[in-house]
Write a protein that holds these residues in place. Sequence first.
Motif, PDB file in Angstrom:
ATOM      1  N   LYS A   1      -2.299   7.870  16.656  1.00 46.09           N
ATOM      2  CA  LYS A   1      -0.791   7.415  16.700  1.00 46.09           C
ATOM      3  C   LYS A   1      -0.745   6.771  15.771  1.00 46.09           C
ATOM      4  CE  LYS A   1       0.655   9.533  20.676  1.00 46.09           C
ATOM      5  NZ  LYS A   1       0.943  10.347  20.619  1.00 46.09           N
ATOM      6  N   VAL A   2      -2.064   6.119  15.024  1.00 46.43           N
ATOM      7  CA  VAL A   2      -1.842   4.746  14.197  1.00 46.43           C
ATOM      8  C   VAL A   2      -3.129   5.643  13.191  1.00 46.43           C
ATOM      9  CG1 VAL A   2      -1.444   3.136  12.589  1.00 46.43           C
ATOM     10  CG2 VAL A   2      -0.286   3.712  14.666  1.00 46.43           C
ATOM     11  N   LEU A   3      -2.598   5.621  12.130  1.00 47.20           N
ATOM     12  CA  LEU A   3      -4.482   6.209  10.906  1.00 47.20           C
ATOM     13  C   LEU A   3      -3.956   5.038  10.070  1.00 47.20           C
ATOM     14  CD1 LEU A   3      -2.813  10.036  10.454  1.00 47.20           C
ATOM     15  CD2 LEU A   3      -4.665   9.595  12.034  1.00 47.20           C
ATOM     16  N   ILE A   4      -5.731   4.882   9.391  1.00 50.58           N
ATOM     17  CA  ILE A   4      -5.810   3.392   8.589  1.00 50.58           C
ATOM     18  C   ILE A   4      -5.987   3.988   7.606  1.00 50.58           C
ATOM     19  CG2 ILE A   4      -7.044   1.538   7.971  1.00 50.58           C
ATOM     20  CD1 ILE A   4      -5.037   1.377  10.336  1.00 50.58           C
ATOM     21  N   LYS A   5      -4.986   3.296   6.365  1.00 55.21           N
ATOM     22  CA  LYS A   5      -5.181   4.319   4.270  1.00 55.21           C
ATOM     23  C   LYS A   5      -5.761   3.188   3.693  1.00 55.21           C
ATOM     24  CE  LYS A   5      -4.901   8.452   5.395  1.00 55.21           C
ATOM     25  NZ  LYS A   5      -5.901   9.801   5.467  1.00 55.21           N
ATOM     26  N   PRO A   6      -6.433   3.197   3.097  1.00 58.26           N
ATOM     27  CA  PRO A   6      -6.801   2.505   1.543  1.00 58.26           C
ATOM     28  C   PRO A   6      -5.458   2.382   1.469  1.00 58.26           C
ATOM     29  CG  PRO A   6      -7.178   4.744   1.276  1.00 58.26           C
ATOM     30  CD  PRO A   6      -6.978   4.905   2.825  1.00 58.26           C
ATOM     31  N   SER A   7      -5.480   0.820   0.244  1.00 57.44           N
ATOM     32  CA  SER A   7      -4.644   1.229  -0.321  1.00 57.44           C
ATOM     33  C   SER A   7      -3.854   2.898  -1.749  1.00 57.44           C
ATOM     34  CB  SER A   7      -5.008   0.188  -1.868  1.00 57.44           C
ATOM     35  OG  SER A   7      -5.744   0.656  -2.576  1.00 57.44           O
ATOM     36  N   ILE A   8      -2.726   1.831  -1.400  1.00 60.29           N
ATOM     37  CA  ILE A   8      -2.056   3.243  -2.552  1.00 60.29           C
ATOM     38  C   ILE A   8      -2.341   3.466  -3.718  1.00 60.29           C
ATOM     39  CG2 ILE A   8       0.425   3.955  -3.068  1.00 60.29           C
ATOM     40  CD1 ILE A   8       1.554   2.451  -0.907  1.00 60.29           C
ATOM     41  N   LYS A   9      -2.682   4.917  -4.029  1.00 57.34           N
ATOM     42  CA  LYS A   9      -2.519   5.171  -5.680  1.00 57.34           C
ATOM     43  C   LYS A   9      -1.377   6.251  -6.314  1.00 57.34           C
ATOM     44  CE  LYS A   9      -5.519   8.590  -8.453  1.00 57.34           C
ATOM     45  NZ  LYS A   9      -6.505   9.808  -8.222  1.00 57.34           N
ATOM     46  N   GLU A  10      -0.707   6.208  -5.640  1.00 57.47           N
ATOM     47  CA  GLU A  10       0.491   6.728  -6.711  1.00 57.47           C
ATOM     48  C   GLU A  10       1.109   7.285  -5.035  1.00 57.47           C
ATOM     49  OE1 GLU A  10       2.102  10.537  -9.558  1.00 57.47           O
ATOM     50  OE2 GLU A  10      -0.336  10.159  -8.732  1.00 57.47           O
ATOM     51  N   VAL A  11       2.493   7.162  -5.747  1.00 56.37           N
ATOM     52  CA  VAL A  11       4.371   6.895  -4.803  1.00 56.37           C
ATOM     53  C   VAL A  11       5.023   8.403  -5.591  1.00 56.37           C
ATOM     54  CG1 VAL A  11       6.173   6.978  -3.195  1.00 56.37           C
ATOM     55  CG2 VAL A  11       4.710   4.799  -3.713  1.00 56.37           C
ATOM     56  N   LYS A  12       4.866   9.538  -4.629  1.00 57.41           N
ATOM     57  CA  LYS A  12       5.649  10.478  -5.127  1.00 57.41           C
ATOM     58  C   LYS A  12       7.212  10.758  -4.355  1.00 57.41           C
ATOM     59  CE  LYS A  12       1.505  13.283  -7.301  1.00 57.41           C
ATOM     60  NZ  LYS A  12       1.199  14.424  -7.069  1.00 57.41           N
ATOM     61  N   GLU A  13       7.298  12.829  -4.929  1.00 58.57           N
ATOM     62  CA  GLU A  13       8.684  11.857  -4.707  1.00 58.57           C
ATOM     63  C   GLU A  13       9.639  12.172  -2.718  1.00 58.57           C
ATOM     64  OE1 GLU A  13      11.144  15.559  -6.116  1.00 58.57           O
ATOM     65  OE2 GLU A  13      11.207  14.618  -7.970  1.00 58.57           O
ATOM     66  N   ASN A  14       8.111  12.655  -2.531  1.00 56.92           N
ATOM     67  CA  ASN A  14       8.423  12.944  -0.802  1.00 56.92           C
ATOM     68  C   ASN A  14       7.251  12.897  -0.531  1.00 56.92           C
ATOM     69  OD1 ASN A  14      11.275  14.153  -0.455  1.00 56.92           O
ATOM     70  ND2 ASN A  14      10.400  15.288  -1.450  1.00 56.92           N
ATOM     71  N   SER A  15       5.706  11.803  -0.623  1.00 56.35           N
ATOM     72  CA  SER A  15       4.292  11.514  -0.296  1.00 56.35           C
ATOM     73  C   SER A  15       3.652  10.756  -1.207  1.00 56.35           C
ATOM     74  CB  SER A  15       3.895  13.363  -0.741  1.00 56.35           C
ATOM     75  OG  SER A  15       3.656  13.608  -2.097  1.00 56.35           O
ATOM     76  N   VAL A  16       3.133  10.313  -0.504  1.00 58.04           N
ATOM     77  CA  VAL A  16       1.568   9.520  -1.188  1.00 58.04           C
ATOM     78  C   VAL A  16       0.554   9.673  -1.346  1.00 58.04           C
ATOM     79  CG1 VAL A  16       0.973   7.093  -0.486  1.00 58.04           C
ATOM     80  CG2 VAL A  16       3.632   7.072  -0.203  1.00 58.04           C
TER      81      VAL A  16
END
Length: 539
Positions: free
Chosen positions: A303-318
């Motif tokens: 239900k929760v997925l752990i992810k690292p830091s954000i590289k880039e934010v796009k229009e409808n995705s990361v």
Amino acid sequence: MFFTQRNMAKRVAVVGAGVSGLASIKCCLEEGLEPTCFERSDDLGGLWRFTEHVEEGRASLYKSVVSNSSKEMSCYSDFPFPEDYPNFVPNSLFLEYLKLYAKRFDLLKCIQFKTKVCSVTKRPDFASSGQWEVVTLHEGKQNSAIFDAVMVCTGFLTNPHLPLDSFPGINKFKGQYFHSRQYKHPDIFKDKQVLVVGMGNSGTDIAVEASHLAKKVFLSTTGGAWVISRVFDSGYPWDMVFMTRFQNMFRNFLPTPIVSWLIAKKMNSWFNHENYGVIPEDRTQLREPVLNDELPGRIITGKVLIKPSIKEVKENSVVFNNTPKEEPIDIIVFATGYTFAFPFLDDSVVKVEDGQASLYKYIFPAHLPKPTLAVIGLIKPLGSMIPTGETQARWVVQVLKGATPLPSSSVMMAEVNERRKNKHSGFGLCYCKALQSDYVTYIDDLLTSINAKPDLWSMLLTDPRLALSIFFGPCSPYQFRLTGPGKWEGARKAILAQWDRTLKVTKTRVIQESPSLVESLLKLFSFLALLVAVFLIFL
């Protein structure tokens, strides 16, 4: 000594009617001072007062917030929570407790609601008088008054820390994004793909709540964190087990690498942090642990997925670092903390740099010629904020009265500068930020200054049961009222009964215990002995 009984501070302005403000009012009244509290909202409670709307300059609660410190460890030192309150208190009950406290000690008479503090400035004769001019705004009318002292009780401006420059492409994002301060209810996440940035207590809470309604939830963390449950060994509250004088002394006696290893071993006893992707990258420096009773279960069920830091934010995705796959996202919540400032104080009084201020003992501006302005609550102890702020207020009032002297400005500045370097001795816990502090050591330091620290050695001779309870048991706030100014006659009873109160609210189902074999035999022998005695009497 800066003050004598002849020229002690009389009129005290208290900024803010939150947990520290209420304690400050009470401490002033106990010592014969005249407090006037200015609260810009229409009710007391500060952070613990939930509102559907976000108030400017104030951190904001979401509806489901529950205290991270148990009621026995987070109460005022002479006012326990009601016995029927749960061990970890939801914000609505916490606010009720604060109102009970204000009513019990008649504090409302000192509070001016809907009154904003516009400025606090030194009087022209400050070098000799130590007085302040406080300008306030009430119902559109500006007022000015002179006070002998000022206690700033978390009345500083709290702004959301939202470093959007650190997230490339965020301006192109077509979904919704906001700071965690604006979050109130999980309904907005229904059937959405949600990203929560920041793995502190708020971020983790929001991610878990969102996972019950959202299609998918990602929790992004840069450095990871230790995650613990509120329920610790044998089902007891975590802080009542972890926060004892014995354990504190034991930790401070050992080299930091050994303490870090022991902490890691303890934290991983619930679940393996590395297997769940949340383990802290730097395990030598202790960050504030995250308290969440559900996170491991939400991770293991997907239900929760752990992810690292954000590289880039796009229009409808990361796009996340080290993971080339784009993840579709509808909502981004930035749980990236807060910054603080003192808009009503000039920088010459209190200057904020690198997330901290030059305050002696985290309280007094070290450079002022008169110690008549104190900041209460600007500290992050590994313990509850209520008894910490209350102890600070007790110490401040003794300084304002002239009963507790302060060292010279040069000595205070030297201590402040040394703390800013945040060097570590190599023993005990190593904290990652200068505002973090060892709870027991800090409290004891202030209590020693006002002769209110319990003397365990003499107590061991006169009241060994109490002495052992204080040393090996929870370092609960009642210990701080056993002696000294503000001594509370009910402190001993409260300490000895704290475990009974803790278990009383969990034992709502009474179970008839079956007697053990030993108990049965003892009862049988007692009955036989009684029969023999009766037989001998009538023989």
